[in-house]
Motif scaffolding. Structure first.
Motif, mmCIF file in Angstrom:
data_model
loop_
_atom_site.group_PDB
_atom_site.id
_atom_site.type_symbol
_atom_site.label_atom_id
_atom_site.label_comp_id
_atom_site.label_asym_id
_atom_site.label_seq_id
_atom_site.Cartn_x
_atom_site.Cartn_y
_atom_site.Cartn_z
ATOM 1 N N ASP A 98 -4.649 2.608 2.529
ATOM 2 C CA ASP A 98 -4.070 3.553 1.558
ATOM 3 C C ASP A 98 -4.011 4.966 2.146
ATOM 4 O O ASP A 98 -3.037 5.696 1.972
ATOM 5 C CB ASP A 98 -4.851 3.544 0.245
ATOM 6 C CG ASP A 98 -4.639 2.243 -0.532
ATOM 7 O OD1 ASP A 98 -5.374 2.001 -1.508
ATOM 8 O OD2 ASP A 98 -3.738 1.445 -0.138
ATOM 9 N N GLU A 99 -5.081 5.360 2.890
ATOM 10 C CA GLU A 99 -5.051 6.698 3.497
ATOM 11 C C GLU A 99 -3.996 6.761 4.592
ATOM 12 O O GLU A 99 -3.362 7.775 4.812
ATOM 13 C CB GLU A 99 -6.428 7.030 4.088
ATOM 14 C CG GLU A 99 -7.479 7.324 3.029
ATOM 15 C CD GLU A 99 -8.875 7.232 3.598
ATOM 16 O OE1 GLU A 99 -9.384 6.105 3.722
ATOM 17 O OE2 GLU A 99 -9.445 8.280 3.935
ATOM 18 N N GLU A 153 -0.659 7.132 2.682
ATOM 19 C CA GLU A 153 -0.526 8.452 2.043
ATOM 20 C C GLU A 153 -0.224 9.527 3.095
ATOM 21 O O GLU A 153 0.639 10.376 2.931
ATOM 22 C CB GLU A 153 -1.853 8.782 1.338
ATOM 23 C CG GLU A 153 -1.740 9.739 0.188
ATOM 24 C CD GLU A 153 -3.051 9.793 -0.605
ATOM 25 O OE1 GLU A 153 -4.112 9.365 -0.070
ATOM 26 O OE2 GLU A 153 -3.012 10.243 -1.754
ATOM 27 N N MET A 209 0.790 3.890 -3.066
ATOM 28 C CA MET A 209 0.234 5.231 -2.860
ATOM 29 C C MET A 209 1.276 6.318 -3.047
ATOM 30 O O MET A 209 0.974 7.431 -3.415
ATOM 31 C CB MET A 209 -0.376 5.340 -1.453
ATOM 32 C CG MET A 209 -1.587 4.449 -1.225
ATOM 33 S SD MET A 209 -2.839 4.624 -2.500
ATOM 34 C CE MET A 209 -3.426 6.283 -2.154
ATOM 35 N N ASN A 210 2.532 5.991 -2.760
ATOM 36 C CA ASN A 210 3.542 7.066 -2.738
ATOM 37 C C ASN A 210 4.568 6.935 -3.851
ATOM 38 O O ASN A 210 5.552 7.682 -3.880
ATOM 39 C CB ASN A 210 4.211 7.075 -1.355
ATOM 40 C CG ASN A 210 3.176 7.271 -0.261
ATOM 41 O OD1 ASN A 210 2.326 8.159 -0.350
ATOM 42 N ND2 ASN A 210 3.195 6.404 0.742
ATOM 43 N N SER A 250 0.844 -1.197 0.000
ATOM 44 C CA SER A 250 0.000 0.000 0.000
ATOM 45 C C SER A 250 0.880 1.248 0.000
ATOM 46 O O SER A 250 0.650 2.189 -0.775
ATOM 47 C CB SER A 250 -0.903 -0.009 1.240
ATOM 48 O OG SER A 250 -1.426 1.278 1.481
#
Ligand code: WQD
Length: 334
Positions: A318-319, A322, A278-279, A274
């Motif tokens: 994911d949040e 992030e 995401m990054n 993840s």
């Protein structure tokens, strides 16, 4: 209302400070800055667009606690202050018993004297020890495996006794699973002084080349991909859980225990994937031996918090990834 947050400059405390201040309360932060930075106050003021009161003090100095209770008419206390490394608690238990246990007793003594009987206590899923069944609910046996977890449980037992002796107390013991991530602004986050022990701060250090690689502690567990499974919960969901516990205590006397977790277990590789997705970054890793004391799987049954408080987690992996990255970049600039 006037809320005293002990350890309010720390990772969880600072996020709860934002949530409670945004809900219209006056937050007063009490911290000895052993495991946090004075920079946090500037960041909180920026997020809240107002000055937050910070008092540099130590719970092991009763005069510091007395001063803050004399300076402000405190309505309730959120108690975060305490050392939080399981590994260190094994190496130096007396330091943990003296700082975490005696500090709490000093705090409770002053609360009693000033007739302040609303307390939200930062407890931990480590009170459960090795899972006997999953998901873990609040009825699960509490057999902690290390001094850190034992002290958390002993404080919970002391709080039960305090309520039994005086039913005017309103106490919530919040058993955190694995808090990760940061406030949307990226200004505050998990920034342990000294060596990071936890997975997410280590992933961010590897991603920012402060560490060469991540050692994944074991890939031979009986789990989905062989790596350890945990219940990672976004720190802003955790902060919301504190607000909803506080609101519940305003209407209910008692000493309550609540699990704060998502109810979902994710592996080390799940979190890693993840974070990288995401990054758009690289996180070199290799598999090493299991870490002493680790369990293969641990995740919460959060239904009691939903039934009593109306709380449930809203944010996903994911949040969490992030927001942790966003905090990392804000910190790098400082
Ligand atoms: C998570 C997973 C590791 C680092 C601890 C405390 C607990 C609570 C939350 C305070 C595990 C793996 C980790 C690394 C890895 N804190 N890992 N390489 O141990 O579940 O819980 O933090 O209340 O009290 O015990 O969290 O982040 O250390 O580990 O493979 O370099 O990541 O094996 O599976 P843990 P963690």
């Amino acid at each position: 209302m006037k809320l005293l947050l002990t350890g309010g400059m720390g990772y969880i405390g600072s996020h709860v400070a934002v949530t409670m201040a945004k809900s219209g309360h006056e937050v007063i932060l009490f911290d000895n800055l052993v495991n946090s930075s004075s920079d946090t106050i500037k960041k909180l003021n920026k997020i809240l667009d107002k000055d937050v009161y910070f008092y540099k003090g130590d719970l092991n100095n009763p005069n510091d606690i007395k001063s803050i209770f004399e300076k402000f008419k405190i309505d309730a206390v959120f108690h975060f202050a305490g050392y939080k490394s399981v590994k260190e608690s094994v190496i130096n238990p007396i330091e943990y018993y003296s700082n975490n246990m005696i500090g709490t007793i000093n705090l409770i003594n002053e609360m009693y004297k000033k007739n302040v009987k609303l307390l939200v206590f930062s407890s931990s899923a480590t009170v459960y020890g090795d899972p006997k069944y999953l998901p873990i609910d609040e009825k699960h046996p509490t057999i902690p495996k290390n001094p850190y977890g034992r002290i958390k449980l002993q404080i919970e037992d002391m709080l039960d006794d305090i309520y039994s002796s005086d039913n005017n107390w309103r106490i919530a013991c919040l058993r955190y699973f694995n808090p990760v991530g940061s406030h949307d602004s990226g200004l505050i986050g998990d920034n342990p002084t000294g060596l990071a022990n936890n997975l997410m701060p280590i992933i961010t250090k590897v991603a920012s080349k402060k560490l060469k690689k991540l050692s994944v502690f074991g890939n031979d567990y009986p789990t989905v991909d062989g790596t350890g499974v945990r219940d990672y919960i976004h720190v802003m969901d955790l902060a919301e859980g504190h607000k909803m516990s506080f609101n519940y205590l305003l209407k209910n006397k008692g000493c309550f225990k609540f699990n704060l977790g998502t109810g979902k277990g994710y592996s080390v590789l799940d979190l890693l994937k993840s974070f990288i997705k995401m990054n758009h970054c690289d996180v070199p890793y290799d598999f090493t031996f299991r870490r002493e004391g680790d369990v293969s799987e641990c995740y919460a049954d959060p239904n009691k918090a939903f039934e009593f408080l109306g709380w449930r987690s809203l944010r996903g992996l994911d949040e969490m990834s992030e927001s942790a990255w966003k905090f990392l970049h804000h910190n790098e600039k400082d």
